[in-house]
Design a protein around this motif. Structure first.
Motif, short mmCIF file in Angstrom:
data_model
loop_
_atom_site.label_atom_id
_atom_site.label_comp_id
_atom_site.label_asym_id
_atom_site.label_seq_id
_atom_site.Cartn_x
_atom_site.Cartn_y
_atom_site.Cartn_z
N PRO A 52 -4.34 -1.19 -2.21
CA PRO A 52 -3.50 -0.90 -1.03
C PRO A 52 -2.70 -2.13 -0.60
O PRO A 52 -3.13 -3.26 -0.83
N GLU A 53 -1.54 -1.86 -0.03
CA GLU A 53 -0.72 -2.97 0.47
C GLU A 53 -0.40 -2.70 1.92
O GLU A 53 0.55 -1.98 2.24
N GLY A 54 -1.20 -3.21 2.83
CA GLY A 54 -0.95 -3.04 4.26
C GLY A 54 -1.12 -1.60 4.70
O GLY A 54 -1.99 -0.88 4.22
N VAL A 55 -0.22 -1.17 5.61
CA VAL A 55 -0.33 0.17 6.18
C VAL A 55 0.02 1.21 5.12
O VAL A 55 1.02 1.08 4.41
N TYR A 56 -0.80 2.25 5.02
CA TYR A 56 -0.51 3.35 4.09
C TYR A 56 -0.18 4.61 4.89
O TYR A 56 -1.00 5.08 5.69
N ARG A 57 1.01 5.13 4.68
CA ARG A 57 1.39 6.40 5.32
C ARG A 57 1.20 7.52 4.32
O ARG A 57 1.69 7.43 3.19
N PRO A 58 0.47 8.58 4.70
CA PRO A 58 0.24 9.68 3.77
C PRO A 58 1.51 10.09 3.06
O PRO A 58 2.55 10.31 3.71
N ASN A 59 1.41 10.15 1.75
CA ASN A 59 2.59 10.43 0.93
C ASN A 59 2.11 11.17 -0.31
O ASN A 59 1.43 10.58 -1.16
N TYR A 60 2.47 12.44 -0.41
CA TYR A 60 1.95 13.25 -1.50
C TYR A 60 2.68 12.98 -2.82
O TYR A 60 2.35 13.55 -3.84
N ASN A 61 3.67 12.10 -2.79
CA ASN A 61 4.44 11.83 -4.00
C ASN A 61 4.07 10.51 -4.66
O ASN A 61 4.77 10.04 -5.55
N MET A 75 -5.77 6.40 11.54
CA MET A 75 -5.51 6.71 12.95
C MET A 75 -4.48 7.82 13.02
O MET A 75 -3.70 8.02 12.08
N SER A 76 -4.47 8.53 14.15
CA SER A 76 -3.52 9.64 14.29
C SER A 76 -2.09 9.10 14.26
O SER A 76 -1.84 7.93 14.56
N THR A 77 -1.17 9.98 13.95
CA THR A 77 0.25 9.59 13.97
C THR A 77 0.63 9.05 15.35
O THR A 77 1.34 8.04 15.47
N ALA A 129 -7.25 10.47 2.18
CA ALA A 129 -6.34 9.74 3.07
C ALA A 129 -5.00 10.45 3.26
O ALA A 129 -4.20 10.05 4.11
N ASP A 130 -4.77 11.50 2.50
CA ASP A 130 -3.52 12.27 2.62
C ASP A 130 -3.70 13.58 3.38
O ASP A 130 -2.74 14.35 3.53
N ARG A 131 -4.93 13.84 3.83
CA ARG A 131 -5.16 15.15 4.45
C ARG A 131 -4.70 15.19 5.90
O ARG A 131 -4.94 14.24 6.65
N ASN A 132 -4.07 16.30 6.26
CA ASN A 132 -3.73 16.55 7.66
C ASN A 132 -5.01 16.87 8.42
O ASN A 132 -5.93 17.48 7.89
N PHE A 133 -5.06 16.46 9.67
CA PHE A 133 -6.25 16.67 10.51
C PHE A 133 -5.74 16.83 11.94
O PHE A 133 -4.93 16.03 12.38
N ILE A 134 -6.23 17.84 12.63
CA ILE A 134 -5.68 18.27 13.92
C ILE A 134 -4.14 18.22 13.92
O ILE A 134 -3.51 17.67 14.79
N ARG A 135 -3.59 18.81 12.85
CA ARG A 135 -2.17 19.12 12.72
C ARG A 135 -1.28 17.92 12.36
O ARG A 135 -0.07 18.09 12.26
N GLY A 303 -4.49 24.29 5.08
CA GLY A 303 -5.40 23.84 4.03
C GLY A 303 -6.87 24.02 4.35
O GLY A 303 -7.72 23.82 3.49
N SER A 304 -7.18 24.40 5.60
CA SER A 304 -8.59 24.59 5.97
C SER A 304 -9.05 26.00 5.58
O SER A 304 -8.24 26.86 5.22
#
Ligand code: SF4
Length: 418
Positions: A52-61, A75-77, A129-135, A303-304
């Protein structure tokens, strides 16, 4: 490049079913997909082992980096925007007051709760780390960076509370302690008190006591289900998940003994098949124990295992929100309320003028959770749009104004007295 499969199920349209509540019969989770063996236990992330390099933003690509608590937390968005580690704006909110830190591992949560975006069965579709949680997405941030930013802000921090969200993982108890110590070494509890959203399944009373000794302020148990039947169906044997209703109550009682009055509580999701009477009975029980009740409106998380089911109709949700506020903050008791044959509130047991005052104040309809610095009945944990889209708000993450109250009254079918 990605090795991830597309999501196999789309969420249901958030529309009411034929009734004005979600009955038990229809709120049945679907069966999970098969998980390929090499996708299990974070297999993809471990095999690729991307640094990892610093902050990771979920990215499915792109390949998900190998990140592990206590070095990394998610943490939440809303929290990431407020902390300043990502850009963005939220509808009618300038920030969130709660920094919710979620433990993270390539293996993810080992439980399989049917309503939850973090559940184990999603290994088939999406790395943890890519999963959505509480929307929303949950960016991952180095824990030291989080502490550096909040410590540097001092009393100017926008956060009124920090919350460590445990998950079901063998390292979760120890890593919660480490994250808490990293925080309290640099940030005074008076500046930003800490709540623990616990995972009772792996905990003993000694774990609860240790977190209290280390300076945690409030301890909550995510009971989530209102009844033992719904608990078992959505997060126990019904979905091959390890949780037990009795264990959750054991740890809740330990928290009551150790943290004390008003410093413990339970999370409750409304609309998974319980009646309004069931829900408010639980709120009364928690209040009588001296605890808090933090409520969430069921939303079919993409996805749930409940993504095909209807969101809680707003009328059911508003009645329970109002009933909970009256019981917890106004001294009303469930025995003084009236319920119809479907268990719906038909009378809150208060003179109309008093009810009008509470409804017009609007606080009953704000997000409920651990308190912040404004007042006891206003939660720091405002979870912007965690249980609804902004177009049809369930929990208001801001103070509702006149036009919002008008809408709430319509949803409650509660015209103002002349
Ligand atoms: S234990 Fe918590 S995080 Fe894990 S699947 Fe259940 S609700 Fe989600």
């Amino acid at each position: 490049m990605t090795c991830l499969k597309p999501e196999s199920n789309s969420p249901a349209e958030p529309k009411p079913n034929d009734a004005d509540f979600n009955p038990f019969e229809i709120m049945q989770p679907r069966q999970p997909d098969q998980i390929p063996a090499d996708f299990k236990n974070g297999g993809r992330v471990k095999a690729n082992s991307v640094v990892p390099e610093g902050v990771y933003r979920p990215n499915y690509n792109r390949l998900t980096p190998f990140m592990r608590s206590p070095d990394y937390v998610q943490m939440s968005t809303a929290a990431a925007i407020t902390l300043g580690v990502m850009g963005g704006k939220m509808y009618r909110c300038s920030c969130t007051r709660c920094l919710n830190l979620l433990l993270t591992y390539p293996e993810g949560c080992r439980a399989n709760c049917a309503y939850c975006g973090l559940a184990r069965h999603r290994e088939a579709d999406r790395d943890y780390a890519d999963r959505n949680f509480i929307r929303v997405d949950w960016p991952a941030v180095p824990m030291d960076k989080v502490v550096d930013i909040v410590a540097a802000d001092g009393k100017e921090t926008p956060f009124h509370r920090m919350c460590i969200s445990m998950i079901t993982h063998p390292n979760s108890d120890d890593d919660t302690v480490t994250v808490l110590k990293k925080w309290t070494d640099r940030i005074a509890p008076e500046t930003v008190p800490v709540s623990i959203l616990s995972n009772p399944t792996t905990m003993q009373r000694a774990n609860v006591a240790e977190l209290h000794e280390l300076g945690a302020d409030i301890f909550t148990v995510a009971l989530d289900a209102v009844t033992p039947e719904i608990f078992d169906r959505t997060r126990g044997s019904g979905v091959q998940s390890p949780h037990k209703w009795s264990k959750y109550w054991e740890i809740l009682h330990d928290a009551r003994d150790i943290f004390g009055h008003d410093k413990f509580g339970a999370h409750i999701i409304i609309g998974m098949g319980e009646t309004e009477y069931d829900a408010l009975s639980l709120v009364q029980q928690l209040t009588d124990l001296g605890g808090q009740s933090h409520m969430f409106c069921f939303f079919p998380e993409k996805g749930s295992l409940m993504d095909h089911l209807p969101a809680t109709p707003r009328d059911q949700w508003r009645r329970v929100q109002l009933g909970r506020y009256l019981i917890h903050f106004c001294g009303q008791r469930i025995e003084n309320m009236t319920f119809d044959e479907e268990g719906r509130v038909s009378d809150f047991g208060l003179p109309q003028a008093e009810l009008d005052t509470v409804v017009d104040a609007g606080i009953a309809f704000r997000t409920s959770g651990c308190p912040g610095a404004f007042r006891d009945d206003v939660s720091a944990c405002d979870r912007p749009y965690g249980d609804s889209p902004p177009s049809d708000i369930a929990s208001y993450p801001f103070q509702p104004i006149k036009k919002d109250i008008k809408k709430i009254r319509r949803q409650l079918a509660l015209p103002k007295s002349p």
